[in-house]
Design a protein around this motif. Structure first.
Motif, PDB file in Angstrom:
ATOM      1  N   MET A  46       7.488   7.129  -2.650  1.00 45.74           N
ATOM      2  CA  MET A  46       7.335   5.782  -2.107  1.00 45.74           C
ATOM      3  C   MET A  46       5.878   5.361  -2.016  1.00 45.74           C
TER       4      MET A  46
ATOM      5  N   PHE B 295       7.921   1.762   4.505  1.00 44.91           N
ATOM      6  CA  PHE B 295       9.254   1.977   3.941  1.00 44.91           C
ATOM      7  C   PHE B 295      10.295   1.762   5.024  1.00 44.91           C
TER       8      PHE B 295
ATOM      9  N   THR C 156      11.691   1.587  -0.517  1.00 44.33           N
ATOM     10  CA  THR C 156      10.549   0.696  -0.380  1.00 44.33           C
ATOM     11  C   THR C 156      10.424  -0.158  -1.629  1.00 44.33           C
TER      12      THR C 156
END
Length: 242
Positions: A145, A152, A165
């Motif tokens: 991410m 996120f 995310t």
């Protein structure tokens, strides 16, 4: 006070994590063991550690003792300890004395900070659900991410834990079939960087326990497999849209 630990990797891993979150913390030694309660300067992350006395191979604490240390300097010294060394901890009036015994014996005196630090009290949150997941799975997902965003979201439903995310350059998602008896849906957002710092402690346990609720702070707990202690982190949510 005199402590000995034949597996210093436990201390090295947990204080490597702590040193990335707080600059200083108070170590409280009692008949029951070692506890730490610390809050970072931004008041975003709270740390709560509880190591039982029987985690240590020697634990001699004639009376309760509290010391305040510089966590960054402490981990610098601890990293000089080999995993097959015996770690010994003692105190005098102004120093924490660390001794590493292996092929050789090395001794370090770390200056203590004047003990004017007020220990914060751990908050209590009534979570709608608590769930376990593999520590390495979440740690690897955080690395994924970070490619696309600084924040996120975590959601949990009847079947899956979902981490996802989306940023200007792309998006990523991880779904994990949790196998738990969950009857509701919760979702909240957090800082990836803060989670990465916390998951430096992931080697302590193969699983992580998450206390979650809609837009609530998350509690992240790593329990030692021996049952001799745990370290928990309370992280404030990020409420802005992803």
């Amino acid at each position: 006070m005199k402590l000995e630990l034949y597996n210093p990797s436990i201390f090295k891993e947990v204080f490597d994590c702590i040193s990335h979150i707080v600059d200083e913390c108070k170590l409280e030694f009692t008949n029951f063991g070692l506890t730490i309660n610390a809050l970072d300067k931004s008041h975003i992350t709270f740390i709560s550690l509880d190591f039982k006395y029987h985690l240590f191979d020697t634990y001699e604490v004639p009376e309760n003792e509290t010391i305040l240390i510089d966590t960054v300097e402490f981990i610098k010294v601890l990293k000089r300890c080999k995993n097959d060394d015996v770690l010994k901890l003692e105190t005098d009036e102004s120093n924490l004395i660390l001794t590493f015994e292996g092929e050789s014996t090395r001794k370090y005196n770390l200056r203590l900070i004047d003990n004017e630090y007020e220990t914060p009290k751990p908050p209590s949150i009534d979570y709608p659900l608590t769930i376990e997941a593999p520590s390495n799975l979440i740690k690897d997902t955080l690395s994924d991410m970070k490619l696309f965003s600084e924040n996120f979201r975590i959601s949990v439903d009847e079947d899956y834990i979902r981490l996802y995310t989306e940023g200007m350059k792309g998006a990523t998602e991880m779904k994990y079939l949790h196998g738990s008896n969950i009857q509701q849906y919760v979702e909240s957002g957090y800082s990836i960087e803060k989670f990465v710092d916390i998951f430096r402690a992931s080697k302590l346990s193969e699983t992580v326990e998450l206390g979650l609720g809609n837009d609530l702070p998350v509690t992240i707990t790593f329990k030692l497999v021996t049952g001799d202690g745990q370290v928990s982190f309370l992280l404030a949510p990020r409420l802005e849209e992803q």
